[in-house]
Design a protein around this motif. Structure first.
Motif, PDB file in Angstrom:
ATOM      1  N   ASN A 141       0.817  -1.212   0.000  1.00 45.72           N
ATOM      2  CA  ASN A 141       0.000   0.000   0.000  1.00 45.72           C
ATOM      3  C   ASN A 141       0.850   1.261   0.000  1.00 45.72           C
ATOM      4  O   ASN A 141       0.510   2.257  -0.647  1.00 45.72           O
ATOM      5  CB  ASN A 141      -0.954   0.004   1.191  1.00 45.72           C
ATOM      6  CG  ASN A 141      -2.135  -0.932   0.986  1.00 45.72           C
ATOM      7  OD1 ASN A 141      -2.577  -1.130  -0.140  1.00 45.72           O
ATOM      8  ND2 ASN A 141      -2.634  -1.518   2.067  1.00 45.72           N
ATOM      9  N   ASN A 142       1.953   1.225   0.751  1.00 43.58           N
ATOM     10  CA  ASN A 142       2.840   2.389   0.778  1.00 43.58           C
ATOM     11  C   ASN A 142       3.442   2.651  -0.597  1.00 43.58           C
ATOM     12  O   ASN A 142       3.537   3.809  -1.044  1.00 43.58           O
ATOM     13  CB  ASN A 142       3.950   2.187   1.797  1.00 43.58           C
ATOM     14  CG  ASN A 142       3.521   2.511   3.217  1.00 43.58           C
ATOM     15  OD1 ASN A 142       4.261   2.334   4.159  1.00 43.58           O
ATOM     16  ND2 ASN A 142       2.295   3.000   3.375  1.00 43.58           N
ATOM     17  N   LEU A 143       3.870   1.604  -1.273  1.00 40.45           N
ATOM     18  CA  LEU A 143       4.468   1.786  -2.601  1.00 40.45           C
ATOM     19  C   LEU A 143       3.427   2.222  -3.620  1.00 40.45           C
ATOM     20  O   LEU A 143       3.727   2.975  -4.555  1.00 40.45           O
ATOM     21  CB  LEU A 143       5.152   0.492  -3.046  1.00 40.45           C
ATOM     22  CG  LEU A 143       6.405   0.113  -2.239  1.00 40.45           C
ATOM     23  CD1 LEU A 143       7.018  -1.175  -2.771  1.00 40.45           C
ATOM     24  CD2 LEU A 143       7.437   1.231  -2.248  1.00 40.45           C
ATOM     25  N   LYS A 144       2.184   1.783  -3.443  1.00 34.50           N
ATOM     26  CA  LYS A 144       1.106   2.291  -4.297  1.00 34.50           C
ATOM     27  C   LYS A 144       0.972   3.804  -4.124  1.00 34.50           C
ATOM     28  O   LYS A 144       0.833   4.549  -5.106  1.00 34.50           O
ATOM     29  CB  LYS A 144      -0.219   1.612  -3.947  1.00 34.50           C
ATOM     30  CG  LYS A 144      -0.357   0.182  -4.447  1.00 34.50           C
ATOM     31  CD  LYS A 144      -1.699  -0.398  -4.029  1.00 34.50           C
ATOM     32  CE  LYS A 144      -1.845  -1.852  -4.472  1.00 34.50           C
ATOM     33  NZ  LYS A 144      -3.130  -2.436  -4.018  1.00 34.50           N
ATOM     34  N   GLN A 145       1.034   4.256  -2.878  1.00 29.99           N
ATOM     35  CA  GLN A 145       0.937   5.703  -2.606  1.00 29.99           C
ATOM     36  C   GLN A 145       2.067   6.450  -3.298  1.00 29.99           C
ATOM     37  O   GLN A 145       1.876   7.527  -3.863  1.00 29.99           O
ATOM     38  CB  GLN A 145       0.995   5.948  -1.098  1.00 29.99           C
ATOM     39  CG  GLN A 145      -0.249   5.522  -0.344  1.00 29.99           C
ATOM     40  CD  GLN A 145      -0.118   5.734   1.148  1.00 29.99           C
ATOM     41  OE1 GLN A 145       0.614   6.605   1.580  1.00 29.99           O
ATOM     42  NE2 GLN A 145      -0.840   4.949   1.921  1.00 29.99           N
ATOM     43  N   VAL A 146       3.284   5.885  -3.239  1.00 29.90           N
ATOM     44  CA  VAL A 146       4.446   6.536  -3.859  1.00 29.90           C
ATOM     45  C   VAL A 146       4.200   6.749  -5.348  1.00 29.90           C
ATOM     46  O   VAL A 146       4.344   7.862  -5.878  1.00 29.90           O
ATOM     47  CB  VAL A 146       5.723   5.691  -3.634  1.00 29.90           C
ATOM     48  CG1 VAL A 146       6.852   6.196  -4.538  1.00 29.90           C
ATOM     49  CG2 VAL A 146       6.155   5.755  -2.180  1.00 29.90           C
ATOM     50  N   PHE A 147       3.819   5.676  -6.066  1.00 29.40           N
ATOM     51  CA  PHE A 147       3.668   5.788  -7.522  1.00 29.40           C
ATOM     52  C   PHE A 147       2.408   6.549  -7.923  1.00 29.40           C
ATOM     53  O   PHE A 147       2.394   7.198  -8.970  1.00 29.40           O
ATOM     54  CB  PHE A 147       3.712   4.391  -8.146  1.00 29.40           C
ATOM     55  CG  PHE A 147       5.088   3.795  -8.128  1.00 29.40           C
ATOM     56  CD1 PHE A 147       6.080   4.285  -8.969  1.00 29.40           C
ATOM     57  CD2 PHE A 147       5.403   2.772  -7.242  1.00 29.40           C
ATOM     58  CE1 PHE A 147       7.361   3.752  -8.940  1.00 29.40           C
ATOM     59  CE2 PHE A 147       6.676   2.242  -7.209  1.00 29.40           C
ATOM     60  CZ  PHE A 147       7.665   2.728  -8.047  1.00 29.40           C
ATOM     61  N   ILE A 148       1.375   6.505  -7.092  1.00 29.60           N
ATOM     62  CA  ILE A 148       0.200   7.347  -7.361  1.00 29.60           C
ATOM     63  C   ILE A 148       0.594   8.818  -7.297  1.00 29.60           C
ATOM     64  O   ILE A 148       0.235   9.619  -8.163  1.00 29.60           O
ATOM     65  CB  ILE A 148      -0.933   7.031  -6.364  1.00 29.60           C
ATOM     66  CG1 ILE A 148      -1.575   5.685  -6.683  1.00 29.60           C
ATOM     67  CG2 ILE A 148      -2.000   8.135  -6.388  1.00 29.60           C
ATOM     68  CD1 ILE A 148      -2.565   5.214  -5.634  1.00 29.60           C
ATOM     69  N   ASN A 149       1.351   9.188  -6.257  1.00 28.14           N
ATOM     70  CA  ASN A 149       1.796  10.587  -6.123  1.00 28.14           C
ATOM     71  C   ASN A 149       2.640  11.009  -7.316  1.00 28.14           C
ATOM     72  O   ASN A 149       2.461  12.093  -7.879  1.00 28.14           O
ATOM     73  CB  ASN A 149       2.594  10.761  -4.832  1.00 28.14           C
ATOM     74  CG  ASN A 149       1.724  10.734  -3.592  1.00 28.14           C
ATOM     75  OD1 ASN A 149       0.524  10.992  -3.660  1.00 28.14           O
ATOM     76  ND2 ASN A 149       2.312  10.399  -2.451  1.00 28.14           N
ATOM     77  N   LEU A 150       3.602  10.155  -7.718  1.00 28.04           N
ATOM     78  CA  LEU A 150       4.521  10.511  -8.808  1.00 28.04           C
ATOM     79  C   LEU A 150       3.789  10.607 -10.140  1.00 28.04           C
ATOM     80  O   LEU A 150       3.973  11.565 -10.910  1.00 28.04           O
ATOM     81  CB  LEU A 150       5.650   9.483  -8.901  1.00 28.04           C
ATOM     82  CG  LEU A 150       6.589   9.383  -7.686  1.00 28.04           C
ATOM     83  CD1 LEU A 150       7.672   8.348  -7.942  1.00 28.04           C
ATOM     84  CD2 LEU A 150       7.204  10.735  -7.358  1.00 28.04           C
ATOM     85  N   ILE A 151       2.941   9.615 -10.427  1.00 26.23           N
ATOM     86  CA  ILE A 151       2.247   9.597 -11.722  1.00 26.23           C
ATOM     87  C   ILE A 151       1.218  10.720 -11.803  1.00 26.23           C
ATOM     88  O   ILE A 151       1.073  11.370 -12.855  1.00 26.23           O
ATOM     89  CB  ILE A 151       1.607   8.219 -11.956  1.00 26.23           C
ATOM     90  CG1 ILE A 151       2.719   7.182 -12.206  1.00 26.23           C
ATOM     91  CG2 ILE A 151       0.631   8.254 -13.131  1.00 26.23           C
ATOM     92  CD1 ILE A 151       2.236   5.755 -12.318  1.00 26.23           C
ATOM     93  N   LYS A 152       0.518  11.006 -10.725  1.00 29.92           N
ATOM     94  CA  LYS A 152      -0.453  12.114 -10.742  1.00 29.92           C
ATOM     95  C   LYS A 152       0.256  13.451 -10.919  1.00 29.92           C
ATOM     96  O   LYS A 152      -0.261  14.356 -11.597  1.00 29.92           O
ATOM     97  CB  LYS A 152      -1.278  12.101  -9.467  1.00 29.92           C
ATOM     98  CG  LYS A 152      -2.367  11.041  -9.468  1.00 29.92           C
ATOM     99  CD  LYS A 152      -3.531  11.424  -8.572  1.00 29.92           C
ATOM    100  CE  LYS A 152      -4.733  10.554  -8.837  1.00 29.92           C
ATOM    101  NZ  LYS A 152      -5.938  11.021  -8.148  1.00 29.92           N
ATOM    102  N   ASN A 153       1.444  13.607 -10.287  1.00 28.06           N
ATOM    103  CA  ASN A 153       2.218  14.841 -10.490  1.00 28.06           C
ATOM    104  C   ASN A 153       2.587  14.994 -11.960  1.00 28.06           C
ATOM    105  O   ASN A 153       2.508  16.096 -12.532  1.00 28.06           O
ATOM    106  CB  ASN A 153       3.488  14.810  -9.635  1.00 28.06           C
ATOM    107  CG  ASN A 153       3.211  15.117  -8.172  1.00 28.06           C
ATOM    108  OD1 ASN A 153       2.141  15.608  -7.831  1.00 28.06           O
ATOM    109  ND2 ASN A 153       4.163  14.814  -7.312  1.00 28.06           N
ATOM    110  N   SER A 154       2.993  13.879 -12.607  1.00 21.83           N
ATOM    111  CA  SER A 154       3.347  13.930 -14.029  1.00 21.83           C
ATOM    112  C   SER A 154       2.130  14.285 -14.884  1.00 21.83           C
ATOM    113  O   SER A 154       2.221  15.105 -15.804  1.00 21.83           O
ATOM    114  CB  SER A 154       3.921  12.581 -14.470  1.00 21.83           C
ATOM    115  OG  SER A 154       5.161  12.329 -13.841  1.00 21.83           O
ATOM    116  N   MET A 155       0.994  13.699 -14.558  1.00 24.19           N
ATOM    117  CA  MET A 155      -0.223  13.972 -15.322  1.00 24.19           C
ATOM    118  C   MET A 155      -0.633  15.436 -15.199  1.00 24.19           C
ATOM    119  O   MET A 155      -1.054  16.063 -16.198  1.00 24.19           O
ATOM    120  CB  MET A 155      -1.349  13.066 -14.830  1.00 24.19           C
ATOM    121  CG  MET A 155      -1.148  11.599 -15.203  1.00 24.19           C
ATOM    122  SD  MET A 155      -2.350  10.486 -14.407  1.00 24.19           S
ATOM    123  CE  MET A 155      -3.890  11.134 -15.031  1.00 24.19           C
TER     124      MET A 155
END
Length: 422
Positions: free
Chosen positions: A319-333
């Motif tokens: 779950n923590n790693l999901k949060q990491v990549f959600i944050n990064l990908i949403k920032n890129s979007m």
């Protein structure tokens, strides 16, 4: 040793004078009996001059000593005035712990103005001020510890006054020894730092409140992401009029993630170490992409995954790693207003770690903002809270990983994540 002999000088002078007079008088008597009157007169004259000379020398020494004593008394008075006007507690004790001198502050502090304190130990003074007996006993223990260590000590000591006020002192104790190692004296200086301690306590309280505020904002930020996804899927179901199994599964998964976040909040008072396990990295990235796919399609954003196989594992909390990549990908979007492609690639490092790059061709980050990225509450977004990358960095620290951000304004951003595999 020299001072000890000084007090015997009058006695020595008296004995010498008696012997001198007796001998010279006897000598003169013998000379006169033998009709040596001329020699007797010379000896009598010399006797008088010697008496004047010796007496003058003694008077000179006495006057000089008197001036030295007077000067010493003056300096002692100046020192006493200085000590009495100090805003600190000052106390001098002899080698066995008896009080020799203290200042007005000390007398007022322990209510000893009406007590003949000189020559008394702490315990004896405690009988005159029973309220401070415990403080005196503790003071004796710290005195003894300072003597045993044979060096300057410094510590904080606290006790309550009779009116209930709590006092805290920064106490310095200086042990003095004779040349043969025997205890000579102990100097104690205590500075009242009660106000400073109160200020420190207020700052601690303020920091705690600030931490609570930051925590609340972080929790709200983390819950907002899955809620946004849930809302999007519910809207899809509402428009289509039927429930897609994948959409329902995603909604349930996001609800589980909210539950995990809330559960972490509930156990903050008793932090628990997360159990890190080996997780397929591709599985996490595919989940995150499915999660944001609807929003990405609306913004004409595509995803490209390279060099990531199902057997590429990392050690972490799912779950923590999901949060990491959600944050990064949403920032890129959010940085790709005109659409484009977000490239995600992986590689194995020589130290046994895995490197994951998330690269976009968005608007990029200015050099002035780049140095502040990741600081709590810093954001260049109008509605951002500035906690996404802060939380990401925190998660990476907990996973013993690393994160690097490279960006150039107008040319996009590349985020590199490194995670352990063992």
């Amino acid at each position: 040793m020299k001072r000890k002999w000084l007090k015997f000088i009058p006695l020595i002078y008296l004995l010498f004078g008696i012997i001198w007079i007796a001998l010279t008088d006897y000598w003169l008597y013998v000379l006169k009996q033998n009709d040596n009157f001329v020699i007797a007169e010379y000896i009598n004259l010399i006797k008088g001059w010697l008496f004047i000379l010796i007496t003058t020398l003694l008077l000179f020494l006495m006057l000089k000593k008197h001036e030295a004593l007077k000067e010493l008394e003056q300096k002692e008075q100046e020192l006493s005035t200085l000590i009495n006007n100090m805003p600190d507690f000052v106390c001098f004790k002899d080698g066995v712990g008896r009080w020799l001198q203290t200042n007005e502050y000390g007398l007022a502090l322990y209510d000893l103005h009406e007590v003949d304190y000189k020559g008394k130990t702490d315990i004896e003074l405690g009988a005159y001020s029973p309220h401070f007996m415990e403080a005196f006993e503790y003071c004796m223990k710290t005195d003894e510890q300072t003597w045993l260590e044979a060096k300057i000590s410094r510590a904080e000591e606290s006790f309550s006054l009779e009116d209930g006020e709590r006092k805290t002192f920064d106490v310095i104790k200086v042990p003095l020894f004779h040349s043969d190692g025997r205890r000579k004296a102990l100097v104690t200086i205590g500075r009242d730092i009660s106000s400073l301690k109160k200020t420190e306590q207020l700052l601690v309280t303020k920091e705690k409140l600030s931490a609570v505020g930051e925590l609340s904002a972080g929790i709200a930020h983390e819950i907002k992401n899955p809620l946004t996804s849930i809302k999007g899927f519910i809207q899809l179901i509402q428009r289509s009029g039927k429930a897609n199994k994948n959409h329902v599964d995603m909604v349930l998964s996001e609800i589980d993630r909210i539950n995990d976040i809330v559960s972490e909040l509930l156990v903050l008072s008793k932090p628990q170490t997360k159990e890190l396990t080996l997780i397929p990295l591709l599985e996490i990235l595919e989940y995150v992409i499915r999660l944001v796919e609807h929003e990405a399609n609306n913004k004409n954003i595509k995803f490209s995954i390279e060099n990531l196989s199902p057997d590429m594992l990392v050690r972490g909390d799912k779950n923590n790693l999901k949060q990491v990549f959600i944050n990064l990908i949403k920032n890129s979007m959010e940085a790709m207003q005109s659409g484009g492609t977000i490239k995600i690639s992986g590689s194995s490092l020589s130290d046994g770690r895995v490197s994951i790059l998330v690269k976009d061709d968005g608007i990029g980050i200015s050099s002035s903002n780049l140095v502040q990225i990741g600081n709590p509450f810093f954001t260049s977004k109008e509605k951002g809270m500035g906690l996404g990358l802060t939380i990401t960095k925190k998660i990476m620290e907990e996973h013993q990983g690393a994160i690097r951000i490279e960006s150039e304004e107008g040319k996009g951003t590349t985020v590199t994540i490194e995670l352990p595999t063992t």
